[in-house]
Motif scaffolding. Sequence first.
Motif, mmCIF file in Angstrom:
data_model
loop_
_atom_site.group_PDB
_atom_site.id
_atom_site.type_symbol
_atom_site.label_atom_id
_atom_site.label_comp_id
_atom_site.label_asym_id
_atom_site.label_seq_id
_atom_site.Cartn_x
_atom_site.Cartn_y
_atom_site.Cartn_z
ATOM 1 N N UNK A 93 0.813 -1.222 0.000
ATOM 2 C CA UNK A 93 0.000 0.000 0.000
ATOM 3 C C UNK A 93 0.847 1.273 0.000
ATOM 4 N N UNK A 94 1.883 1.324 -0.846
ATOM 5 C CA UNK A 94 2.685 2.538 -0.998
ATOM 6 C C UNK A 94 1.968 3.515 -1.927
ATOM 7 N N UNK A 95 2.146 4.801 -1.652
ATOM 8 C CA UNK A 95 1.573 5.822 -2.540
ATOM 9 C C UNK A 95 2.407 5.873 -3.823
ATOM 10 N N UNK B 272 10.090 7.579 -2.208
ATOM 11 C CA UNK B 272 10.325 6.727 -1.040
ATOM 12 C C UNK B 272 10.336 7.574 0.235
ATOM 13 N N UNK B 273 11.061 8.684 0.196
ATOM 14 C CA UNK B 273 11.160 9.543 1.378
ATOM 15 C C UNK B 273 9.786 10.051 1.809
ATOM 16 N N UNK B 274 8.979 10.469 0.849
ATOM 17 C CA UNK B 274 7.655 10.996 1.188
ATOM 18 C C UNK B 274 6.719 9.898 1.678
ATOM 19 N N UNK B 275 6.846 8.690 1.131
ATOM 20 C CA UNK B 275 6.055 7.570 1.627
ATOM 21 C C UNK B 275 6.376 7.284 3.090
ATOM 22 N N UNK B 276 7.658 7.229 3.406
ATOM 23 C CA UNK B 276 8.072 6.909 4.772
ATOM 24 C C UNK B 276 7.647 8.015 5.736
ATOM 25 N N UNK B 277 7.704 9.266 5.285
ATOM 26 C CA UNK B 277 7.372 10.387 6.155
ATOM 27 C C UNK B 277 5.900 10.735 6.207
ATOM 28 N N UNK C 224 13.760 7.728 -5.013
ATOM 29 C CA UNK C 224 13.108 6.940 -6.067
ATOM 30 C C UNK C 224 11.602 6.857 -5.828
ATOM 31 N N UNK C 225 10.883 6.428 -6.907
ATOM 32 C CA UNK C 225 9.454 6.213 -6.816
ATOM 33 C C UNK C 225 9.199 4.721 -6.589
#
Length: 349
Positions: free
Chosen positions: A87-89, A94-99, A131-132
Motif C-alpha cells: 500500500x505505498x503511494x 520513497x522519502x515521502x512515503x516513509x514520512x 526513487x518512486x
Amino acid sequence: MKNIGIKIEDVRLSFGSTEVLKGVNLEIKPGEFFAFLGPSGSGKSTLLRAIAGFGPDPQGRILIGDRDVVGTPPWKRNVGMVFQSYALWPHMSVRDNVGFGLKERKLSAGIIKPKVDAALELVGLSHLADRMPNQLSGGQQQRIALARTIVVEPEVLLLDEPLSNLDASLRVQMRRELLRLQRQLGLTTIFVTHDQEEANTTSDRMAVLDGGVIQQIGTPQELYDKPANLFVAKFLGTANILEGKIEGAGSNAHFRTKTGDVLNLPQSAGSGTNIVLRPQNISITRNNIENSLPGNVLHREFLGGQMRYLVEAGGTEIVVDQAHTASQEVYEMGTPVHLVANTSTAVII
C-alpha cells in the motif's frame, strides 16, 4: 519504543450469520514475535484486523498494555500495520512515503527528516530515498512499507502476510530481515501467515487457528512435537496418523493398528485412538525385526539430502524420510519392507 503486551479476552466477531471468531483468548508478551498461523478462512487475519481496529468492533476485550482498545479508532491505538500489498503511494517518493504518517501528525520538517533518515537507514535503503515505488523491487517495497510503519514509533507491529507476494528465495531473505529488525527494536510483533515454515523460523510462539478457534498455543517446537489434536499435527509438517487402539498398561502398553499390527509404547503413552509419527522418526528395512510394521513401497522421491518413501503399512499410507548417503540401499516400488518406528517420539491423540 516501549515493550508492551497484548491481551485478547473472549473476542467474538460475526459477519452476518457467520461467526468468524469464536471466543478467542490469548496473551502476547511484551517484545514477543508472535505468529497467527492457519489456513484460509481460519480467522487469523480477522483477528489481526480486530487488534488494528479495521472492520466491525468485536465483542470481548482487546488490551494493548492496560488499554482496552475495542471501540477506539485505528489511528488512536498506536499500532503499525504492514499489509500484504504494501500500500505505498505510487505518486510519492520513497522519502515521502516513509514520512507520510509523520506529516499527518503535523510534525515539523526539522523533526520529520531525521526520523525518516533513521528509518531508511534501519532497513538499509537510504540510497533509494528519492526513487518512486515503481522503481523498486518487491523486496525493496516491502522494506519501505516497514520503514513507513516503524517511523511513527508504534507500540505494536502487525504484519498481515507481508511476504506472500515475494518469490521463494526472497521470502527466506526477508523473513530473516524481519526478525533482525524486530529484535533490534524490541517491538511486540504479530505476524499472520498460512506458511508454517515462515511461522516456525520467525516466531517465539504461535497460535494455530482453525474455524475461528485457537487450536493450540506454544513454541514452534512444542506444537510440532506435541500437537494437541489431529488438525495441529497435520497442519504443522507431515504427520503419519495410524488408527487403532492402546492395549495394556505400563511396560506392557502397546498400540494395535486397525490391521492388527502391534507397536510397543513408552509407559507414559496415555490414551487415545490415533498415534502420530513424523517421517524422520521412522526407518525402513527389509528385515522383519521386533516392533516393526510390515508394508510395501508405493512410491519414492529423491530430495537431495533425503529419500522420501510412501509405504503402505498398518492400514494406511506412511511417509518415511531417510537421510541420503551414497552407499544407502534404495527400495524400489513394490518392495516388501518393514517400518521401525521410534515410538518414544509418538504422540497419542
